[in-house]
Scaffold this motif. Structure first.
Motif, PDB file in Angstrom:
ATOM      1  N   LYS A   1       0.793  -1.243  -0.097  1.00  0.00           N
ATOM      2  CA  LYS A   1      -0.038   0.050   0.012  1.00  0.00           C
ATOM      3  C   LYS A   1       1.027   1.117   0.066  1.00  0.00           C
ATOM      4  O   LYS A   1       1.741   1.330   0.781  1.00  0.00           O
ATOM      5  CB  LYS A   1      -0.866   0.164   1.470  1.00  0.00           C
ATOM      6  CG  LYS A   1      -1.966  -1.162   1.164  1.00  0.00           C
ATOM      7  CD  LYS A   1      -3.020  -1.027   2.461  1.00  0.00           C
ATOM      8  CE  LYS A   1      -3.927  -2.006   2.329  1.00  0.00           C
ATOM      9  NZ  LYS A   1      -4.663  -2.038   3.663  1.00  0.00           N
ATOM     10  N   ILE A   2       0.770   2.360  -0.840  1.00  0.00           N
ATOM     11  CA  ILE A   2       1.302   3.424  -1.065  1.00  0.00           C
ATOM     12  C   ILE A   2       0.564   4.679  -0.022  1.00  0.00           C
ATOM     13  O   ILE A   2      -0.661   4.689  -0.250  1.00  0.00           O
ATOM     14  CB  ILE A   2       1.407   4.079  -2.426  1.00  0.00           C
ATOM     15  CG1 ILE A   2       2.131   2.844  -3.347  1.00  0.00           C
ATOM     16  CG2 ILE A   2       2.106   5.359  -2.528  1.00  0.00           C
ATOM     17  CD1 ILE A   2       2.483   3.197  -4.540  1.00  0.00           C
ATOM     18  N   LYS A   3       1.495   5.030   0.749  1.00  0.00           N
ATOM     19  CA  LYS A   3       0.698   6.400   1.564  1.00  0.00           C
ATOM     20  C   LYS A   3       1.676   7.436   1.312  1.00  0.00           C
ATOM     21  O   LYS A   3       2.771   7.334   1.224  1.00  0.00           O
ATOM     22  CB  LYS A   3       0.732   5.832   2.710  1.00  0.00           C
ATOM     23  CG  LYS A   3      -0.333   4.789   3.301  1.00  0.00           C
ATOM     24  CD  LYS A   3      -0.592   4.492   4.823  1.00  0.00           C
ATOM     25  CE  LYS A   3      -1.544   3.677   5.095  1.00  0.00           C
ATOM     26  NZ  LYS A   3      -1.927   3.451   6.622  1.00  0.00           N
ATOM     27  N   ALA A   4       0.654   8.615   1.454  1.00  0.00           N
ATOM     28  CA  ALA A   4       1.769   9.783   1.176  1.00  0.00           C
ATOM     29  C   ALA A   4       1.276  10.646   2.370  1.00  0.00           C
ATOM     30  O   ALA A   4       0.403  10.835   3.044  1.00  0.00           O
ATOM     31  CB  ALA A   4       1.030  10.877   0.029  1.00  0.00           C
ATOM     32  N   TYR A   5       2.589  11.333   2.825  1.00  0.00           N
ATOM     33  CA  TYR A   5       2.581  12.181   3.907  1.00  0.00           C
ATOM     34  C   TYR A   5       3.021  13.465   3.747  1.00  0.00           C
ATOM     35  O   TYR A   5       4.195  13.807   3.123  1.00  0.00           O
ATOM     36  CB  TYR A   5       3.762  11.453   4.947  1.00  0.00           C
ATOM     37  CG  TYR A   5       3.026  10.221   5.456  1.00  0.00           C
ATOM     38  CD1 TYR A   5       2.201   9.879   6.715  1.00  0.00           C
ATOM     39  CD2 TYR A   5       3.603   9.076   4.844  1.00  0.00           C
ATOM     40  CE1 TYR A   5       1.960   8.801   7.157  1.00  0.00           C
ATOM     41  CE2 TYR A   5       3.124   7.749   5.352  1.00  0.00           C
ATOM     42  CZ  TYR A   5       2.288   7.873   6.346  1.00  0.00           C
ATOM     43  OH  TYR A   5       1.843   6.461   7.022  1.00  0.00           O
ATOM     44  N   ILE A   6       2.529  14.650   4.419  1.00  0.00           N
ATOM     45  CA  ILE A   6       2.854  15.874   4.067  1.00  0.00           C
ATOM     46  C   ILE A   6       3.757  16.278   5.167  1.00  0.00           C
ATOM     47  O   ILE A   6       3.199  16.592   6.128  1.00  0.00           O
ATOM     48  CB  ILE A   6       1.897  16.910   3.778  1.00  0.00           C
ATOM     49  CG1 ILE A   6       1.018  16.307   2.366  1.00  0.00           C
ATOM     50  CG2 ILE A   6       2.217  18.205   3.541  1.00  0.00           C
ATOM     51  CD1 ILE A   6       1.709  16.377   1.340  1.00  0.00           C
TER      52      ILE A   6
END
Length: 307
Positions: free
Chosen positions: A9-14
Motif C-alpha cells: 500500500k502506498i501512503k503519502a505524508y505531507i
C-alpha cells in the motif's frame, strides 16, 4: 511530501516545517546576545568568569569601574569602544581601572586602553631592544602545532622570516624591534577626561606595570594599592622562546625583547610605587574586605561633598 510503500500500500505524508514561536525567537535573540557578550568581555570557560568587566558603581553613573584580569587583546578594541562610549554618554566624572593580579599580556591592548585616557598624542613605550637580528626568529614558530597546522604554517614560514627580519634594525650598535606601541598614537574621540584611579598590587606584572608606570609618569591617574610585581622601568617580554627544562620538563617562556615604558626612569630596580599605598593582609582576604577599593570610593564621596 513523502510517499511510502508498506504491505503493498502506498501512503503519502505531507511534512511541514515547524514554525518558531515568538518565545523561541526571543530565546535565540538572547542567546546571540550572550554569545557576543562572552566574546567582547573575553569569557574564560574553565572558571566561568569574564576577563573584562565594566559597570557603574554609583546610582547616578558618576563613577565607572573597569576590571581587566589579563590583557588578552581578544575583542578588546570592541570592549573599550563600547565601554568608553557608555562612560561618555553617562557623563561619568570618575573612573576606576582595576588591574590587580593582572599578569600582563598584549601591548596593543594597553596602547589602545591608554588612548582612551590620554588628552594628547602619546608614545606608550620606547623602542624595544633585542640582542640580535635573529632574536625574533627564536620564538618557537611551530609550537603546539598539529599536523594540519604544521603544514599550513610551513607554507607561511618564508613570510614569517621576512616579516620578523624587516622589523629589526640596528642603530648606534643597538638592535631594535619595531612595535606598534612605540609609534605615536592619537587619543580616541571618546577619551575619558575625568579623574582616574588605578588599582595595582604585587600581582600586577608586565603590561600592567607598563601602563601603570606610564599613567603615573604622565600624571593621568592616581595609583592606589601596593607596589607592582613588574618593574617600573621595563620588562623582558614582547615575544618568547619556550625552553623545556631537562628534569622537570616544564616549558619555560624566555622573553626576547626589552620593553620599557616611555617615561623618565626611576632607576630604583623596583616595581611601580602607588601614589597611595594601602596594604592588604590575610584577614582582609578571608573577610573579603577590599581596603583599596574602599579608600577610592571614600575619596570620591569626599570630593563630591567638597571635603
Amino acid at each position: 511530501k513523502i510517499e511510502t510503500l508498506y504491505d503493498k500500500k502506498i501512503k503519502a505524508y505531507i511534512l511541514k516545517r515547524a514554525e518558531k514561536s515568538k518565545t523561541d525567537f526571543e530565546k535565540d535573540k538572547e542567546q546571540k546576545k550572550k554569545t557576543l557578550e562572552r566574546k567582547v568581555n573575553d569569557y574564560v570557560a574553565f572558571n566561568g568568569s569574564y576577563n573584562r568587566t565594566f559597570k557603574f558603581l554609583a546610582p547616578d553613573s558618576s563613577t565607572a569601574y573597569i576590571k581587566v584580569k589579563s590583557f588578552s587583546r581578544t575583542y578588546s578594541e570592541k570592549f573599550y569602544k563600547e565601554t568608553f562610549a557608555k562612560i561618555k554618554n553617562a557623563k561619568a566624572k570618575y573612573l576606576i581601572i582595576d588591574i590587580r593580579n593582572n599578569y600582563g599580556g598584549s601591548l596593543d591592548e594597553i596602547n589602545n586602553l591608554y588612548s582612551y585616557l590620554a588628552s594628547e598624542p602619546f608614545t606608550l613605550i620606547k623602542r624595544s631592544q633585542v640582542t640580535s637580528k635573529s632574536s625574533p626568529l627564536k620564538t618557537n614558530y611551530f609550537r603546539k602545532s598539529n599536523a594540519l597546522n604544521y603544514t599550513f604554517k610551513s607554507l607561511l614560514y618564508p613570510a614569517f622570516l621576512v616579516s620578523q627580519t624587516m622589523n629589526t634594525y640596528k642603530k648606534d650598535s643597538i638592535v631594535y624591534y619595531k612595535m606598534k606601541a612605540d609609534r605615536e598614537t592619537q587619543p580616541q574621540k571618546d577619551a575619558f577626561h575625568g579623574k582616574v584611579f588605578v588599582l595595582i598590587n604585587g600581582g600586577s606584572f608586565s603590561a600592567s606595570s607598563i601602563i601603570a608606570a606610564k599613567l603615573k609618569n604622565d600624571k593621568l591617574a592616581t595609583l592606589v594599592g601596593e607596589e607592582t610585581g613588574g618593574a617600573n622601568d621595563g620588562t623582558i617580554a614582547g615575544f618568547y622562546s619556550y625552553q623545556k627544562l631537562p628534569h622537570s620538563k616544564i616549558s619555560l617562556p624566555i622573553g626576547l625583547a626589552l620593553v620599557q615604558p616611555n617615561i623618565s626612569f626611576t632607576n630604583t630596580e623596583r616595581g611601580v610605587i602607588p601614589d597611595v599605598t594601602i596594604t592588604e593582609n590575610i584577614q582582609d582576604i578571608l573577610d573579603k574586605k577590599d581596603r583599596q577599593m574602599e579608600w577610592v570610593m571614600k575619596k570620591i564621596v569626599n570630593e563630591k561633598n567638597g571635603k
